[in-house]
Design a protein around this motif. Structure first.
Motif, PDB file in Angstrom:
ATOM      1  N   GLY A  72       0.796  -1.221   0.000  1.00 30.07           N
ATOM      2  CA  GLY A  72       0.000   0.000   0.000  1.00 30.07           C
ATOM      3  C   GLY A  72       0.823   1.262   0.000  1.00 30.07           C
ATOM      4  O   GLY A  72       0.284   2.356  -0.249  1.00 30.07           O
ATOM      5  N   ALA A  73       2.142   1.157   0.284  1.00 31.78           N
ATOM      6  CA  ALA A  73       2.995   2.345   0.248  1.00 31.78           C
ATOM      7  C   ALA A  73       3.022   2.910  -1.166  1.00 31.78           C
ATOM      8  O   ALA A  73       3.075   2.171  -2.149  1.00 31.78           O
ATOM      9  CB  ALA A  73       4.406   1.986   0.711  1.00 31.78           C
ATOM     10  N   ALA A  74       2.981   4.225  -1.287  1.00 34.05           N
ATOM     11  CA  ALA A  74       2.835   4.873  -2.593  1.00 34.05           C
ATOM     12  C   ALA A  74       3.867   4.413  -3.632  1.00 34.05           C
ATOM     13  O   ALA A  74       3.493   4.064  -4.760  1.00 34.05           O
ATOM     14  CB  ALA A  74       2.879   6.388  -2.421  1.00 34.05           C
ATOM     15  N   PRO A  75       5.172   4.398  -3.303  1.00 36.54           N
ATOM     16  CA  PRO A  75       6.131   3.991  -4.350  1.00 36.54           C
ATOM     17  C   PRO A  75       5.984   2.527  -4.758  1.00 36.54           C
ATOM     18  O   PRO A  75       6.215   2.177  -5.915  1.00 36.54           O
ATOM     19  CB  PRO A  75       7.498   4.257  -3.706  1.00 36.54           C
ATOM     20  N   VAL A  76       5.591   1.668  -3.809  1.00 41.43           N
ATOM     21  CA  VAL A  76       5.408   0.251  -4.131  1.00 41.43           C
ATOM     22  C   VAL A  76       4.148   0.068  -4.976  1.00 41.43           C
ATOM     23  O   VAL A  76       4.124  -0.711  -5.933  1.00 41.43           O
ATOM     24  CB  VAL A  76       5.343  -0.599  -2.853  1.00 41.43           C
ATOM     25  N   ALA A  77       3.094   0.785  -4.625  1.00 39.17           N
ATOM     26  CA  ALA A  77       1.862   0.706  -5.410  1.00 39.17           C
ATOM     27  C   ALA A  77       2.092   1.188  -6.843  1.00 39.17           C
ATOM     28  O   ALA A  77       1.566   0.610  -7.803  1.00 39.17           O
ATOM     29  CB  ALA A  77       0.766   1.536  -4.743  1.00 39.17           C
ATOM     30  N   ALA A  78       2.902   2.238  -6.984  1.00 44.57           N
ATOM     31  CA  ALA A  78       3.213   2.734  -8.326  1.00 44.57           C
ATOM     32  C   ALA A  78       4.003   1.693  -9.116  1.00 44.57           C
ATOM     33  O   ALA A  78       3.765   1.497 -10.315  1.00 44.57           O
ATOM     34  CB  ALA A  78       3.999   4.039  -8.226  1.00 44.57           C
ATOM     35  N   ALA A  79       4.920   1.023  -8.444  1.00 36.56           N
ATOM     36  CA  ALA A  79       5.701  -0.025  -9.104  1.00 36.56           C
ATOM     37  C   ALA A  79       4.813  -1.182  -9.522  1.00 36.56           C
ATOM     38  O   ALA A  79       4.998  -1.779 -10.585  1.00 36.56           O
ATOM     39  CB  ALA A  79       6.817  -0.509  -8.182  1.00 36.56           C
ATOM     40  N   ALA A  80       3.825  -1.516  -8.682  1.00 34.47           N
ATOM     41  CA  ALA A  80       2.909  -2.615  -9.009  1.00 34.47           C
ATOM     42  C   ALA A  80       2.090  -2.306 -10.251  1.00 34.47           C
ATOM     43  O   ALA A  80       1.804  -3.196 -11.067  1.00 34.47           O
ATOM     44  CB  ALA A  80       1.996  -2.906  -7.820  1.00 34.47           C
ATOM     45  N   SER A  81       1.710  -1.055 -10.415  1.00 27.70           N
ATOM     46  CA  SER A  81       0.942  -0.682 -11.609  1.00 27.70           C
ATOM     47  C   SER A  81       1.806  -0.731 -12.862  1.00 27.70           C
ATOM     48  O   SER A  81       1.295  -0.925 -13.973  1.00 27.70           O
ATOM     49  CB  SER A  81       0.356   0.718 -11.435  1.00 27.70           C
ATOM     50  N   ARG A 102       1.366  -6.768 -10.043  1.00 26.81           N
ATOM     51  CA  ARG A 102       1.295  -6.995  -8.600  1.00 26.81           C
ATOM     52  C   ARG A 102       2.068  -8.239  -8.173  1.00 26.81           C
ATOM     53  O   ARG A 102       2.730  -8.257  -7.130  1.00 26.81           O
ATOM     54  CB  ARG A 102      -0.176  -7.110  -8.177  1.00 26.81           C
ATOM     55  N   GLY A 103       2.013  -9.296  -8.988  1.00 27.98           N
ATOM     56  CA  GLY A 103       2.668 -10.544  -8.610  1.00 27.98           C
ATOM     57  C   GLY A 103       4.165 -10.389  -8.449  1.00 27.98           C
ATOM     58  O   GLY A 103       4.757 -10.874  -7.470  1.00 27.98           O
ATOM     59  N   LEU A 104       4.818  -9.724  -9.387  1.00 31.59           N
ATOM     60  CA  LEU A 104       6.261  -9.541  -9.324  1.00 31.59           C
ATOM     61  C   LEU A 104       6.648  -8.685  -8.124  1.00 31.59           C
ATOM     62  O   LEU A 104       7.602  -8.999  -7.406  1.00 31.59           O
ATOM     63  CB  LEU A 104       6.733  -8.894 -10.622  1.00 31.59           C
ATOM     64  N   VAL A 105       5.886  -7.618  -7.878  1.00 30.44           N
ATOM     65  CA  VAL A 105       6.195  -6.731  -6.762  1.00 30.44           C
ATOM     66  C   VAL A 105       5.939  -7.437  -5.424  1.00 30.44           C
ATOM     67  O   VAL A 105       6.717  -7.297  -4.474  1.00 30.44           O
ATOM     68  CB  VAL A 105       5.367  -5.436  -6.865  1.00 30.44           C
ATOM     69  N   GLN A 156       6.283 -10.543  -4.797  1.00 30.77           N
ATOM     70  CA  GLN A 156       7.393 -11.456  -4.533  1.00 30.77           C
ATOM     71  C   GLN A 156       8.586 -10.705  -3.958  1.00 30.77           C
ATOM     72  O   GLN A 156       9.282 -11.198  -3.056  1.00 30.77           O
ATOM     73  CB  GLN A 156       7.803 -12.168  -5.820  1.00 30.77           C
ATOM     74  N   ALA A 157       8.831  -9.482  -4.445  1.00 31.32           N
ATOM     75  CA  ALA A 157       9.925  -8.674  -3.908  1.00 31.32           C
ATOM     76  C   ALA A 157       9.671  -8.306  -2.455  1.00 31.32           C
ATOM     77  O   ALA A 157      10.595  -8.273  -1.630  1.00 31.32           O
ATOM     78  CB  ALA A 157      10.106  -7.419  -4.760  1.00 31.32           C
ATOM     79  N   VAL A 158       8.409  -8.026  -2.111  1.00 28.36           N
ATOM     80  CA  VAL A 158       8.046  -7.743  -0.717  1.00 28.36           C
ATOM     81  C   VAL A 158       8.328  -8.963   0.157  1.00 28.36           C
ATOM     82  O   VAL A 158       8.927  -8.853   1.239  1.00 28.36           O
ATOM     83  CB  VAL A 158       6.564  -7.334  -0.614  1.00 28.36           C
ATOM     84  N   HIS A 159       7.903 -10.130  -0.289  1.00 30.52           N
ATOM     85  CA  HIS A 159       8.124 -11.352   0.488  1.00 30.52           C
ATOM     86  C   HIS A 159       9.607 -11.633   0.685  1.00 30.52           C
ATOM     87  O   HIS A 159      10.024 -12.067   1.769  1.00 30.52           O
ATOM     88  CB  HIS A 159       7.452 -12.534  -0.215  1.00 30.52           C
ATOM     89  N   ASP A 160      10.410 -11.374  -0.342  1.00 27.79           N
ATOM     90  CA  ASP A 160      11.853 -11.589  -0.222  1.00 27.79           C
ATOM     91  C   ASP A 160      12.448 -10.644   0.823  1.00 27.79           C
ATOM     92  O   ASP A 160      13.303 -11.044   1.629  1.00 27.79           O
ATOM     93  CB  ASP A 160      12.543 -11.378  -1.571  1.00 27.79           C
ATOM     94  N   GLU A 193      14.527  -1.446  -3.866  1.00 29.92           N
ATOM     95  CA  GLU A 193      15.853  -1.663  -4.447  1.00 29.92           C
ATOM     96  C   GLU A 193      15.894  -2.934  -5.295  1.00 29.92           C
ATOM     97  O   GLU A 193      16.613  -3.009  -6.294  1.00 29.92           O
ATOM     98  CB  GLU A 193      16.896  -1.757  -3.327  1.00 29.92           C
ATOM     99  N   ALA A 194      15.112  -3.938  -4.910  1.00 30.50           N
ATOM    100  CA  ALA A 194      15.137  -5.222  -5.607  1.00 30.50           C
ATOM    101  C   ALA A 194      14.285  -5.247  -6.866  1.00 30.50           C
ATOM    102  O   ALA A 194      14.395  -6.175  -7.672  1.00 30.50           O
ATOM    103  CB  ALA A 194      14.676  -6.331  -4.666  1.00 30.50           C
ATOM    104  N   LEU A 195      13.437  -4.250  -7.049  1.00 26.62           N
ATOM    105  CA  LEU A 195      12.531  -4.272  -8.195  1.00 26.62           C
ATOM    106  C   LEU A 195      13.294  -4.041  -9.502  1.00 26.62           C
ATOM    107  O   LEU A 195      14.154  -3.158  -9.581  1.00 26.62           O
ATOM    108  CB  LEU A 195      11.455  -3.197  -8.043  1.00 26.62           C
ATOM    109  N   PRO A 196      12.989  -4.821 -10.538  1.00 20.11           N
ATOM    110  CA  PRO A 196      13.647  -4.638 -11.833  1.00 20.11           C
ATOM    111  C   PRO A 196      13.106  -3.415 -12.558  1.00 20.11           C
ATOM    112  O   PRO A 196      12.080  -2.846 -12.187  1.00 20.11           O
ATOM    113  CB  PRO A 196      13.295  -5.927 -12.592  1.00 20.11           C
ATOM    114  N   ARG A 197      13.806  -3.032 -13.623  1.00 22.80           N
ATOM    115  CA  ARG A 197      13.365  -1.873 -14.410  1.00 22.80           C
ATOM    116  C   ARG A 197      12.135  -2.198 -15.245  1.00 22.80           C
ATOM    117  O   ARG A 197      11.380  -1.311 -15.609  1.00 22.80           O
ATOM    118  CB  ARG A 197      14.504  -1.417 -15.320  1.00 22.80           C
ATOM    119  N   SER A 198      11.949  -3.476 -15.562  1.00 22.37           N
ATOM    120  CA  SER A 198      10.797  -3.872 -16.361  1.00 22.37           C
ATOM    121  C   SER A 198      10.288  -5.219 -15.874  1.00 22.37           C
ATOM    122  O   SER A 198      10.927  -5.884 -15.058  1.00 22.37           O
ATOM    123  CB  SER A 198      11.166  -3.958 -17.847  1.00 22.37           C
ATOM    124  N   ALA A 199       9.147  -5.634 -16.411  1.00 25.10           N
ATOM    125  CA  ALA A 199       8.559  -6.910 -16.024  1.00 25.10           C
ATOM    126  C   ALA A 199       9.223  -8.086 -16.723  1.00 25.10           C
ATOM    127  O   ALA A 199       8.854  -9.239 -16.492  1.00 25.10           O
ATOM    128  CB  ALA A 199       7.059  -6.904 -16.327  1.00 25.10           C
TER     129      ALA A 199
END
Length: 430
Positions: free
Chosen positions: A16-25, A29-32, A34-38, A59-65
C-alpha cells in the motif's frame, strides 16, 4: 525490546505504500509482491532491519517486467551471441516503441483494405539492394534456409561442398537442418578443396538447387580451394547463397566479407542473410533475389509459421532507413580514440583507488561474422577479481579475462556508456 520479527511490516502495508503501489501498476502486482516477500524473509532472518523492508523491496525491483536486463558489453566482441548480437539503433528502438500498439502492419490506410504485411520494410530492403527483384523476411537466418530447402528441394537434392557443412552454434548443424525439411544432400568435393567440375558432375534431374554456405565462424587455410559464385551461376538450377553475417553492401573494414549486393551481381539467384549481425538490426532472416523464387518462398505454407511480427518489421525498416547503427559505429572506431577513452576511464578509477590501467587490445566482430579479423581496440585493465563482481552488478558488465586480468574492452561500447562503466567498477570495488 521483544522479537524484532514482530516489527516486520505486513505485506498489505508494504504494497500500500505509494512507491510500491506505483511499481505494481508498472510491473504487475505478482512480481512486486514477490519482492516484498523476499525483503520480509531477509528481515526475519536478521539480514536487514524490519524498518528497511520498504527500501529493500524498492531496491530489488527490476526496471521492467521482463527478466532480460541491459548489459554493458566490454568483452571486445562486437556481435556477442549471448548478449543478443546487434544492439539496435535509437531509430530502431523508437520504431519498436511506435509499433508496440495497434498499427497498420497489414492494412492499407488509403483504401481501408487488407495490405501486404511489412510492405514498407520490404521496400527498404529492395532500396538497400537494388539488384534484388524481391525480398522476404522470416524470423532468423536458419529459418530462411529451412524455408528455401522446403520450397525448392523437398524430396529432391541440395548440392553443396563438404567444407560448407558447418555447425552454426549451440550444436545446430547445416546438414541436419537441411535434411529435416525432407531434402537430400549431395556433398561434393573434399573438406578443404572443391572444384566447379565437382558441382557439374553432381547436378542433375533430382537437383533442387546448389547451395553455397559462407563458413562465417571459422577459417580453413592452407591447401584449399572453393568455387566463386560467378562460376556456379550457369548450372541450370537455382543457386542459393547463405552469406551469413548480413552485410548488404561491401564494407571497407571487412573487404573479404561477402555481401548481398555483390553476391547477387555475381550471379546468385537467391541470397540469405541475418538481420541481427553486421546489418545491425533485429533478429531476422533476410531473403533477396529473383522474383519468382523469393515470391514462391513467401507463398509456401511454411512461410506462415516463420513470419516475423510487427516489432521486427518496424526495427528492420528503421535500421535500413535510419542513421548508422551501433555496429557500424563500432566498426569505424579507431584505436587512438578508444585509447583516449580508456586512459580517461582508467584515470577516473585510479582516483577512486582502483588499480586500473589503459592498454591496447584486439577486438573481434563475433556473431558468425568476419572470422579471423582483428579490430584494433583499447581496454581498461583491472584485477581479475573484478570480473565476477561486475557481472553481478547493476548494471551487469561483461568483461574479458586475459592473461590473469579483467579487461574492459571499449570496442563495442558507445562513449555515452563510459560514465556508467566507471560507476559500475566503483561499485564493484572491494
Amino acid at each position: 525490546m521483544g522479537d524484532p520479527r514482530r516489527r516486520v511490516p505486513a505485506t498489505d502495508d508494504v504494497l500500500g505504500a505509494a512507491p510500491v503501489a506505483a511499481a505494481a501498476s508498472r510491473l504487475g502486482r505478482g512480481l512486486v509482491k514477490q519482492a516484498v516477500h523476499d525483503a520480509q524473509r531477509r528481515a526475519r532472518a536478521g539480514e536487514i532491519e524490519p524498518e528497511q523492508v520498504l527500501a529493500a523491496t524498492l531496491e530489488a525491483l527490476p526496471r521492467s517486467a521482463s527478466g532480460i536486463r541491459p548489459v554493458l558489453n566490454a568483452t571486445g566482441v562486437v556481435l556477442h551471441t549471448n548478449l543478443g548480437r546487434a544492439p539496435l539503433s535509437q531509430a530502431a528502438i523508437d520504431a519498436v516503441r511506435e509499433a508496440a500498439g495497434t498499427t497498420n502492419v497489414e492494412l492499407d490506410l488509403t483504401t481501408g483494405a487488407r495490405g501486404k504485411r511489412g510492405e514498407s520494410a520490404l521496400a527498404a530492403l529492395l532500396e538497400a539492394v537494388p539488384g534484388a527483384e524481391a525480398a522476404h523476411v522470416v524470423n532468423n537466418g536458419a529459418a530462411a534456409l529451412a524455408l528455401a530447402a522446403t520450397a525448392l528441394a523437398q524430396d529432391r537434392e541440395i548440392v553443396l561442398a563438404r567444407g560448407e557443412l558447418v555447425e552454426i552454434g549451440d550444436g545446430f548443424r547445416i546438414p541436419e537442418l537441411l535434411t529435416s525439411t525432407g531434402a537430400r544432400l549431395r556433398e561434393v568435393g573434399a573438406t578443404n578443396r572443391v572444384h566447379r567440375a565437382d558441382y557439374l558432375d553432381a547436378v542433375g534431374p533430382e537437383t533442387g538447387f546448389v547451395l553455397k554456405v559462407h563458413p562465417s565462424n571459422f577459417v580453413i587455410s592452407g591447401f584449399t580451394s572453393s568455387v566463386p559464385v560467378a562460376e556456379l551461376s550457369g548450372l541450370d538450377v537455382p543457386l542459393v547463397v547463405d552469406i551469413g553475417s548480413g552485410l548488404l553492401r561491401p564494407h571497407p573494414a571487412l573487404p573479404d566479407e561477402p555481401d548481398a549486393a555483390t553476391t547477387l551481381a555475381a550471379g546468385a539467384d537467391m541470397v540469405i542473410a541475418s538481420g541481427d549481425k553486421l546489418l545491425g538490426g533485429p533478429q531476422a532472416g533476410i531473403v533477396l533475389g529473383r522474383a519468382e523464387l523469393v515470391r514462391g518462398l513467401a507463398r509456401h505454407p511454411l512461410a506462415r509459421a516463420l513470419r516475423v511480427g510487427k516489432l521486427t518489421l518496424a526495427a528492420l525498416e528503421a535500421t535500413l532507413r535510419g542513421p548508422d547503427t551501433p555496429v557500424e559505429n563500432a566498426l569505424r572506431r579507431d584505436r587512438a580514440s578508444l585509447m583516449r577513452r580508456a586512459e580517461k576511464i582508467a584515470a577516473a578509477l585510479s582516483e577512486a583507488g582502483v588499480d586500473a590501467r589503459a592498454q591496447h587490445s584486439s577486438a573481434t566482430v563475433g556473431g558468425g561474422g568476419a572470422p579471423g579479423v582483428e579490430l584494433a581496440s583499447a581496454a581498461v585493465r583491472l584485477p581479475r577479481s573484478f570480473a565476477e563482481r561486475l557481472r553481478a552488478g547493476h548494471p551487469p558488465v561483461l568483461a574479458r579475462l586475459e592473461r590473469g586480468y579483467c579487461l574492459l574492452d571499449l570496442a563495442a561500447l558507445d562513449p555515452e556508456h563510459d560514465e556508467v562503466l566507471v560507476g559500475a567498477v566503483r561499485e564493484a570495488a572491494p
